[in-house]
Design a protein around this motif. Structure first.
Motif, PDB file in Angstrom:
ATOM      1  N   MET A   5       0.848  -1.180   0.000  1.00 53.14           N
ATOM      2  CA  MET A   5       0.000   0.000   0.000  1.00 53.14           C
ATOM      3  C   MET A   5       0.875   1.218   0.000  1.00 53.14           C
ATOM      4  SD  MET A   5      -3.085  -0.850   0.345  1.00 53.14           S
ATOM      5  CE  MET A   5      -1.963  -2.098  -0.116  1.00 53.14           C
TER       6      MET A   5
ATOM      7  N   ASN B 174       2.573  -0.389   4.399  1.00 53.63           N
ATOM      8  CA  ASN B 174       1.889  -1.650   4.155  1.00 53.63           C
ATOM      9  C   ASN B 174       0.446  -1.558   4.613  1.00 53.63           C
ATOM     10  OD1 ASN B 174       2.071  -1.626   6.892  1.00 53.63           O
ATOM     11  ND2 ASN B 174       3.831  -3.004   6.940  1.00 53.63           N
ATOM     12  N   GLU B 175      -0.208  -2.707   4.670  1.00 56.61           N
ATOM     13  CA  GLU B 175      -1.621  -2.728   5.022  1.00 56.61           C
ATOM     14  C   GLU B 175      -1.857  -2.079   6.381  1.00 56.61           C
ATOM     15  OE1 GLU B 175      -0.560  -6.755   3.506  1.00 56.61           O
ATOM     16  OE2 GLU B 175      -2.379  -7.032   4.660  1.00 56.61           O
TER      17      GLU B 175
ATOM     18  N   ASN C   4      -2.261   1.607   6.183  1.00 56.51           N
ATOM     19  CA  ASN C   4      -3.580   2.052   5.745  1.00 56.51           C
ATOM     20  C   ASN C   4      -4.566   2.048   6.892  1.00 56.51           C
ATOM     21  OD1 ASN C   4      -2.703   2.445   3.201  1.00 56.51           O
ATOM     22  ND2 ASN C   4      -3.708   0.669   2.291  1.00 56.51           N
TER      23      ASN C   4
ATOM     24  N   ASP D 181      -9.108  -3.075   2.542  1.00 58.50           N
ATOM     25  CA  ASP D 181      -8.589  -2.356   3.702  1.00 58.50           C
ATOM     26  C   ASP D 181      -9.702  -1.584   4.409  1.00 58.50           C
ATOM     27  OD1 ASP D 181      -5.968  -3.199   3.565  1.00 58.50           O
ATOM     28  OD2 ASP D 181      -5.378  -1.613   2.171  1.00 58.50           O
TER      29      ASP D 181
ATOM     30  N   VAL E 232      -1.779  -1.713  -3.989  1.00 62.33           N
ATOM     31  CA  VAL E 232      -1.094  -2.796  -3.312  1.00 62.33           C
ATOM     32  C   VAL E 232       0.132  -3.125  -4.142  1.00 62.33           C
ATOM     33  CG1 VAL E 232      -1.322  -5.159  -2.499  1.00 62.33           C
ATOM     34  CG2 VAL E 232      -3.304  -3.643  -2.511  1.00 62.33           C
ATOM     35  N   TYR E 233       1.273  -3.290  -3.515  1.00 61.58           N
ATOM     36  CA  TYR E 233       2.462  -3.657  -4.278  1.00 61.58           C
ATOM     37  C   TYR E 233       3.310  -4.613  -3.448  1.00 61.58           C
ATOM     38  CZ  TYR E 233       5.107  -0.637  -1.210  1.00 61.58           C
ATOM     39  OH  TYR E 233       5.673  -0.088  -0.098  1.00 61.58           O
TER      40      TYR E 233
ATOM     41  N   LYS F 297      -1.141 -11.345  -0.797  1.00 67.72           N
ATOM     42  CA  LYS F 297      -1.692 -10.051  -1.204  1.00 67.72           C
ATOM     43  C   LYS F 297      -2.637 -10.218  -2.389  1.00 67.72           C
ATOM     44  CE  LYS F 297       1.797  -6.954   0.546  1.00 67.72           C
ATOM     45  NZ  LYS F 297       3.087  -6.300   0.305  1.00 67.72           N
TER      46      LYS F 297
ATOM     47  N   TYR G 170      -6.550  -9.229  -1.782  1.00 64.78           N
ATOM     48  CA  TYR G 170      -7.118  -8.082  -2.485  1.00 64.78           C
ATOM     49  C   TYR G 170      -7.749  -8.466  -3.832  1.00 64.78           C
ATOM     50  CZ  TYR G 170      -4.795  -5.171   0.992  1.00 64.78           C
ATOM     51  OH  TYR G 170      -4.408  -4.595   2.159  1.00 64.78           O
TER      52      TYR G 170
ATOM     53  N   VAL H 206       0.183  -8.082  -9.205  1.00 64.00           N
ATOM     54  CA  VAL H 206       0.655  -7.111  -8.231  1.00 64.00           C
ATOM     55  C   VAL H 206       1.999  -6.557  -8.729  1.00 64.00           C
ATOM     56  CG1 VAL H 206       1.823  -8.789  -6.716  1.00 64.00           C
ATOM     57  CG2 VAL H 206       0.927  -6.696  -5.749  1.00 64.00           C
TER      58      VAL H 206
END
Lengths: 472, 472
Positions: free
Chosen positions: A1, A14-15, A18, A45, B217-218, B231, B235, B240
């Protein structure tokens, strides 16, 4: 993120960040900014953030968003929460929200409502949504129909690329990504597909029929979900079309659904293998009741305990031998445990290789031969170790007159070597046999193998002992 | 799989049919039609068909196709076959083929070549391909860099939708689908993404920056592949983006790679749990050597066999009790087996729930409390069954004077009830403890649990017996 520009190093964003971002805005009462972030951040999220809040707060937040965002975020909530929220909304609001949910998740939710709730809700739904929900709910959850979505775009073969593009622009379901565009005739019989990229790349006047892929992978509406997931996996697809018996396109199963199915099937196989009965509506560990957990485990446990008496009877049979050679009793548990471990290892490897399609049951003789080689090597190691243990731990006080420790050591080592080889062959052979007979090899549970090799192990143990030690 | 129009019912047209189709054309020597089908059918089906043929035939068939099709079909071959074909081609031809393979598969293949072969091949590769192969090969296979592809499309934020579309048309890698189009600045720092649909749907003059999703998201290039797959799963992504430490876009991991990783991680977890050591280069069951299989299994097997002697020593300790009450020896195997089964069941459920993220180790007291309830119910069933067995199987001949069968029955039933509860708590508790200490809960192998509860079980058994029967 990752927020804006001069962001910190990726590992720090990162998550969790968020979640913090949302939490901060929420604590500072910056409602406007919060709602803006709801629209910006990945819906998962936002759903996670809201899930932690009290119900009235969730409702208040949701209502500030437009229906599209509401539907997307709501679709990412856990089933239980969806149901709870739904029961705290007016029917009209439920109906609006439903109109903007993903069609597959919507159908799942609808099925979890009581009959009364369903009947009360239906009149409020748009006709299209109502039909969609009813049709999707009619399919059992284990088949393609039960996991497909009805959000897809279609074009006709005689259109030009430009016309096709115009139709896609008009029809495209606003809430989902487009992977493939399906080419159908006027009775929805599927003729092929193009990718959005094909359309974009082609000259506007090119006919769809010229770029069409006629040979396509598809799933049948009643096809088992595992087989659907395997097609997506094997052919590296983003989605697979679902056809009914008239070859009409009725839905699409996406790669997300495939991952979900693969995880569920893996869990089921693992549970079966460990002697836990899979049931139709297995959910989350925590939300499943203790009694349901109990029911899933008790059958194998009690059955195997019942069969365990056979081992007891064998011991009883050889009571005289044990009394004479108390040292044999000492190595009995190791004998049983090693057999169980070897058998379970072999079964694990064979079952997994079968389920990944690495081996086939018709090659059983190759597999058995390979397990023979492997277990031969294992048996030498284990037997050698056993001999060393017996020879050096020197419980010679336990020996009857006329027997040396090394002689007993050799006897027990031979027995355990035979046990290792037999156990590996039983462990590898049973799943192959079950597959051969048309069953799912994962039903050959590890506890069952352990119980079987307990019995064969004791028989081997006492037979070898009686013969080499010359007793009866 | 579905050929033309008046096709039979879907259930009859499947992968096997495509194989038959190709086989027929091949046998009838219709080479032209065969090559046409190679171009039409899903590449995986063609790859499967060709895999069965002798090497020179594979080469002859491949050479009839254009390089794009060659690259796609070749990418779908198994690793071993790719290597074999490569070693039978001239370097120049290899280099051409490599230029048309998927970049991630190409890098894998390159890594399997010997150092000498690599050095010989490099000069023949296009500069772009050469750099790509060298960069991708530098990442370890367990991280995002090791599984990513470099086939992706980029645009700039200040472009209009029309300009962006033109750039995508020009750049788009011919061999892959486009899921997302990545927005970067002139030093390749990622700014966000749009979907191809976003571009198609927007007005031509809209600026990319207006439709950009900035919060994305990465994965980090060194991130563990399991975390990358999670991930994609969480998501619901089609792919990604992978960023380096300067936030530059260096690659993309697709949902296909995620499914692959999920399967591999599931296999590894299962093997670990069953006492099989996962190693770096685990491959297919059949192609893995017997010695390699042996090495993966021997460590746990020998270690547990060594620990098994503790059980033997406990039995030796209570030798006097056993001689007096031979009936106790009869129920010893059942005691051990039931404990092992209960413990493994509990461990299975807890490990799987942890790995799916259904529970967290911080909730350990809730989980332990739940397992206590479940195992209490299980213990009542097992104890009741045990009592019935003992009371009715009437081996009263085995009893010393002054003891009734039902008294012995109650004693053993109590012991086994305690064993069931302890085993469930050990089985559920150990994985939680390992996770709490920062480890992978799957290392708590089922055979290890079995060995531990064997020991605790014998201690419980003899302690209960000594106390209730008043012996020593």
């Amino acid at each position: 993120m990752k927020p804006e520009d001069n962001s910190p190093q990726p590992e720090e964003v990162n998550e969790a960040l968020n979640q913090d971002l949302l939490q901060d805005l929420s604590e500072q009462g910056k409602t406007k900014e919060l709602v803006e972030m709801f629209e910006e951040l990945p819906t998962m999220d936002v759903a996670e953030f809201l899930s932690e809040k009290p119900l009235n707060e969730i409702l208040a937040h949701l209502r500030k968003l437009d229906l599209d965002d509401q539907g997307r975020i709501f679709s990412d909530f856990a089933h239980d929460l969806q149901l709870e929220i739904f029961r705290n909304m007016e029917r009209r609001e439920c109906a609006h929200l439903m109109g903007h949910m993903f069609s597959d998740i919507r159908a799942d939710l609808y099925q979890e409502l009581t009959k009364d709730e369903q009947i009360e809700l239906l009149p409020y739904l748009d006709r299209k949504v109502r039909e969609d929900v009813i049709i999707l709910s009619a399919y059992p959850p284990e088949c393609a129909g039960g996991i497909m979505t009805t959000d897809f775009a279609t074009i006709f073969a005689d259109m030009s690329a430009a016309e096709a593009m115009a139709k896609v622009r008009k029809d495209a379901p606003s809430k989902d990504m487009i992977f493939y565009i399906y080419v159908v005739d006027h009775s929805m019989v599927m003729k092929g597909f193009v990718t959005l990229k094909d359309l974009v790349m082609s000259e506007p006047q090119t006919k769809v029929i010229e770029m069409l892929s006629e040979f396509f992978v598809y799933a049948e509406v009643n096809e088992d979900r595992e087989s659907v997931a395997q097609k997506i996996e094997k052919y590296d697809l983003a989605a697979v079309p679902v056809l009914n018996s008239l070859n009409q396109l009725v839905g699409v199963v996406s790669h997300e659904a495939a991952i979900d199915i693969i995880q569920k099937e893996n869990t089921q196989d693992l549970e079966m293998f460990m002697g836990i009965m899979p049931t139709a509506n297995d959910g989350n560990y925590m939300t499943t009741s203790s009694f349901h957990h109990f029911k899933k485990r008790v059958v194998w446990l009690v059955s195997l305990a019942a069969i365990g008496i056979i081992s007891g009877m064998i011991i009883n049979e050889y009571q005289g031998v044990l009394e004479h050679f108390i040292i044999l009793a000492m190595y009995m548990p190791m004998m049983a445990a090693t057999g169980g471990n070897t058998g379970s290892q072999a079964a694990t490897v064979v079952i997994r290789a079968l389920s990944l399609g690495e081996i086939e049951d018709k090659d059983w003789y190759l597999i058995i031969f390979k397990e023979m080689k492997i277990s031969f090597m294992l048996s030498i190691c284990v037997a050698f170790l056993t001999y060393l243990k017996i020879a050096f731990l020197s419980f010679s006080s336990l020996l009857p007159k006329g027997f040396t420790m090394s002689y007993i050591g050799v006897t027990i080592a031979i027995a355990i070597a035979i046990q290792v080889i037999t156990s590996a062959l039983i462990g590898a052979g049973l799943p192959l046999l079950v597959r051969r007979l048309g069953g799912d090899p994962a039903v050959v549970a590890s506890p069952a193998i352990t119980t079987i090799v307990d019995i064969t192990g004791l028989l081997i143990y006492f037979t070898v002992a009686v013969h080499t030690l010359g007793i009866s």
